[in-house]
Design a protein around this motif. Sequence first.
Motif, mmCIF file in Angstrom:
data_model
loop_
_atom_site.group_PDB
_atom_site.id
_atom_site.type_symbol
_atom_site.label_atom_id
_atom_site.label_comp_id
_atom_site.label_asym_id
_atom_site.label_seq_id
_atom_site.Cartn_x
_atom_site.Cartn_y
_atom_site.Cartn_z
ATOM 1 N N SER A 1 0.954 -1.146 0.073
ATOM 2 C CA SER A 1 -0.171 0.239 0.188
ATOM 3 C C SER A 1 0.722 1.274 0.028
ATOM 4 O O SER A 1 2.051 0.932 0.434
ATOM 5 N N ALA A 2 0.381 2.290 -0.554
ATOM 6 C CA ALA A 2 1.223 3.606 -0.563
ATOM 7 C C ALA A 2 0.022 4.859 -1.032
ATOM 8 O O ALA A 2 -0.962 4.649 -1.636
ATOM 9 N N PRO A 3 0.760 5.834 -0.753
ATOM 10 C CA PRO A 3 0.049 7.081 -1.689
ATOM 11 C C PRO A 3 0.690 6.996 -2.827
ATOM 12 O O PRO A 3 1.776 6.488 -2.878
ATOM 13 N N PHE A 4 -0.253 7.581 -3.908
ATOM 14 C CA PHE A 4 0.464 7.665 -5.226
ATOM 15 C C PHE A 4 0.063 8.753 -5.841
ATOM 16 O O PHE A 4 -0.814 9.707 -5.476
ATOM 17 N N ALA A 5 0.762 9.399 -6.732
ATOM 18 C CA ALA A 5 0.738 10.456 -7.469
ATOM 19 C C ALA A 5 1.078 10.349 -8.877
ATOM 20 O O ALA A 5 2.474 10.370 -9.214
ATOM 21 N N TRP A 6 0.280 10.520 -9.643
ATOM 22 C CA TRP A 6 0.752 10.182 -11.215
ATOM 23 C C TRP A 6 0.302 11.398 -12.248
ATOM 24 O O TRP A 6 -0.617 12.127 -11.780
ATOM 25 N N SER A 7 1.099 11.770 -13.234
ATOM 26 C CA SER A 7 0.839 12.763 -14.056
ATOM 27 C C SER A 7 1.289 12.391 -15.266
ATOM 28 O O SER A 7 2.567 11.631 -15.545
ATOM 29 N N ALA A 8 0.977 13.211 -16.402
ATOM 30 C CA ALA A 8 1.609 13.126 -17.724
ATOM 31 C C ALA A 8 1.098 14.424 -18.329
ATOM 32 O O ALA A 8 0.238 15.114 -18.100
#
Length: 201
Positions: free
Chosen positions: A194-201
Amino acid sequence: MAWHVEGTYFENCNCDMVCPCSTSGLTAPADNERCNAALAFHVDTGEVNGVDVGGLNVCIVGDAPALMSEGGWKLGLLLDSAASKEQAEALAAVFGGQLGGPMEDLGQLVGEMAGSESMDITYSDNGRQHQVKVGTALDVAVEDFVSPMDPTEKGIKVSGVGFPADTLAAGTASKGRVDVFGMSWDNAGKNSFSAPFAWSA
């Protein structure tokens, strides 16, 4: 147009603790002949092509060979029934890899997209315990592991992973039932991250 999504995620697979696939960058084989995994994402905040997708959930269900870098993965998407048509399309494009980002990077390994379905998704995360229920398709609950020899009680973390986040909390599942897209298993007692996630493009 640029997009971003961030929130929390957890997964459960049929490897024993700790999954060698993720911790080796997909260069070591899984503990079993096939890798069966479910990944649940809660988007706290996000915007995709001008569409606000905050507050929604997505699950990815997958089956892959033991050595995941060989490719031939089968993936399916479960989308939050609370999403509007525009929101569902935006989330499907991000988590299906059509708009770039982490899922596009994995695209060359995918041999079959089993499709996407809209279902009621209930997601909860209290920091150490994580649970998702998706209609009749999926019921997974996991808990991050805390070493009895660690007085800080911060939990076991694995760093340098990269996908879906750099640092993952390791744990185990109390529930791990999946039955959708022709994929069916129960991974209770097996690995979780488990984890915080942050995606972008």
